[in-house]
Structure formats: C-alpha cells, structure tokens
Scaffold this active site. Sequence first.
Site, PDB file in Angstrom:
ATOM      1  N   LYS A 105      -5.662   4.540  -6.851  1.00  0.00           N
ATOM      2  CA  LYS A 105      -5.219   4.894  -8.213  1.00  0.00           C
ATOM      3  C   LYS A 105      -5.617   3.753  -9.136  1.00  0.00           C
ATOM      4  O   LYS A 105      -4.845   2.799  -9.301  1.00  0.00           O
ATOM      5  CB  LYS A 105      -3.692   5.062  -8.245  1.00  0.00           C
TER       6      LYS A 105
ATOM      7  N   ASP B  30      -3.990   4.090   3.502  1.00  0.00           N
ATOM      8  CA  ASP B  30      -3.991   5.469   3.029  1.00  0.00           C
ATOM      9  C   ASP B  30      -4.245   5.522   1.524  1.00  0.00           C
ATOM     10  O   ASP B  30      -5.064   6.281   1.036  1.00  0.00           O
ATOM     11  CB  ASP B  30      -2.658   6.163   3.373  1.00  0.00           C
TER      12      ASP B  30
ATOM     13  N   ASP C 290      -2.209   1.608  -4.684  1.00  0.00           N
ATOM     14  CA  ASP C 290      -1.551   1.987  -5.931  1.00  0.00           C
ATOM     15  C   ASP C 290      -1.495   0.744  -6.827  1.00  0.00           C
ATOM     16  O   ASP C 290      -2.444   0.450  -7.554  1.00  0.00           O
ATOM     17  CB  ASP C 290      -0.165   2.524  -5.540  1.00  0.00           C
TER      18      ASP C 290
HETATM   19  P1  IMP Z   1       0.787  -0.542  -3.465  1.00  0.00           P
HETATM   20  O1  IMP Z   1       1.310  -1.795  -2.799  1.00  0.00           O
HETATM   21  O2  IMP Z   1       1.551  -0.258  -4.740  1.00  0.00           O
HETATM   22  O3  IMP Z   1      -0.699  -0.528  -3.658  1.00  0.00           O
HETATM   23  O4  IMP Z   1       1.228   0.672  -2.556  1.00  0.00           O
HETATM   24  C1  IMP Z   1       0.610   1.055  -1.418  1.00  0.00           C
HETATM   25  C2  IMP Z   1       1.525   1.918  -0.579  1.00  0.00           C
HETATM   26  O5  IMP Z   1       2.427   2.705  -1.373  1.00  0.00           O
HETATM   27  C3  IMP Z   1       0.723   2.930   0.204  1.00  0.00           C
HETATM   28  O6  IMP Z   1       0.299   2.415   1.437  1.00  0.00           O
HETATM   29  C4  IMP Z   1       1.705   4.101   0.341  1.00  0.00           C
HETATM   30  O7  IMP Z   1       2.502   3.924   1.481  1.00  0.00           O
HETATM   31  C5  IMP Z   1       2.578   4.034  -0.879  1.00  0.00           C
HETATM   32  N1  IMP Z   1       2.154   4.974  -1.956  1.00  0.00           N
HETATM   33  C6  IMP Z   1       1.625   4.659  -3.164  1.00  0.00           C
HETATM   34  N2  IMP Z   1       1.357   5.742  -3.902  1.00  0.00           N
HETATM   35  C7  IMP Z   1       1.733   6.789  -3.138  1.00  0.00           C
HETATM   36  C8  IMP Z   1       1.676   8.225  -3.351  1.00  0.00           C
HETATM   37  O8  IMP Z   1       1.224   8.764  -4.391  1.00  0.00           O
HETATM   38  N3  IMP Z   1       2.132   8.977  -2.310  1.00  0.00           N
HETATM   39  C9  IMP Z   1       2.628   8.464  -1.155  1.00  0.00           C
HETATM   40  N4  IMP Z   1       2.685   7.133  -0.921  1.00  0.00           N
HETATM   41  C10 IMP Z   1       2.239   6.310  -1.898  1.00  0.00           C
END
Ligand code: IMP
Length: 182
Positions: A139, A108, A111
């Site tokens: 992001k 989805d 981040d």
């Molecule tokens: P990462 O491991 O930091 O890249 O995070 C990925 C996961 O964090 C995604 O699959 C989402 O479940 C959650 N996530 C990150 N940013 C958001 C946001 O702005 N809204 C909702 N969920 C988020």
Amino acid sequence: MKKNNDQSNLIPESYHLMISEEQIQKKLRELGEQITRDFKDKCPILIGILNGSFIFLADLIRYIDTDVEVDFIRISSYGDGRESSGHIKILKPLSADINGRSVLVVEDIVDSGLSVKFLRKMLEAFNPAELKFVTLLNKPSKKQVNVQIDYIGFDIEDKYVVGYGLDDGQLKRNLRSIYYIE
Ligand code: IMP
C-alpha cells in the site's frame, strides 16, 4: 450438493473482489522466475512472516526453480485491530542460522512499513550475505517510513484486504482470491 467450491458462502456482501485467484497465480509465476534468476545456486533461506504470509510462501516456493530453505518468524503489530500499533513483538523467533546466507523475507502485505523496518534491523544483526524482501501486496499511500522492497506483487489502494492468508478478525484466510472490505 454443490460441485464447484466457489467459496461464495464465505463471502459477505461487504466484500468486493480485488485480485482474483488467476491473477495471483500469474503474478507468482513472474515473481518465481525473477527470484529463481536472482538466487540461482545461492540456496536462499526464505523467511515467511506469520501468520499472513503462509499461503503466499507455500505457493511462491513452487514457482522457484532452485533449492531453497524455509523458516518462519511470527511477529505481531496489529493485535486484532486494522491499524498498525507500531509496537512490534516477536512471538516466534527465527530458528535458522542466517549468518553468511542469502535471505529473502516473504511478507503478505506492506502497509506502514514499520514491520519491514523492524525486520530488516533485526535480521541484519545476524550478518546475512544478502537480505531482500518480497511482498505480495503493497500500500504505497500508507508508508510511515521509507523501506526498500525488492519484489512487489501488486501495489494496491489503501483499503483493508482479506483472503489468501490475510485475515478479517482471524477469519477468511482460506479465501483463494483477495477482497477489499467496504
Ligand atoms: P505494517 O507494519 O504497517 O507495514 O503492517 C504489515 C502487517 O500488517 C502485515 O504483515 C499484515 O499482517 C497487516 N496488515 C496490513 N494491512 C492489512 C490489510 O489490509 N489486511 C490484513 N492485514 C493487514
């Protein structure tokens, strides 16, 4: 009784529209065409990352014009907070055998990139023929690690976003558009 289900009763004042339902569907059509071209006749396995990607995956496969299989993995890195903890747990492992198969992981939102890094390492151990990643949202400013994403729907600013599968404390996944919270 209201005729149009505009979901306005679900949207608090702190929510601001970021990407409309129409913009999302237009982007999915483009992504679907690209994925169809790249995976034609390879019968890829699409792996949705639960919970956030369930709506994106469900809509995306309907824009793909070649046979696909679908599976899901559930991981958790956030708990109920809004910042990645960096500690990723597998809550539901993969069911499909991906050895020698074309795999497309469906996220989805990317981040920090930590989930993608973790998933790539875990899935590569099963020896897929190819391993690609698609994310609806990215992001760029939040990356803690360098990750390769093959298909990106929208690059967005560093704001917490909800709707279209993404949650605010487990709620609001059912919003058809994507909103940022301020
Ligand atoms: P990462 O491991 O930091 O890249 O995070 C990925 C996961 O964090 C995604 O699959 C989402 O479940 C959650 N996530 C990150 N940013 C958001 C946001 O702005 N809204 C909702 N969920 C988020």
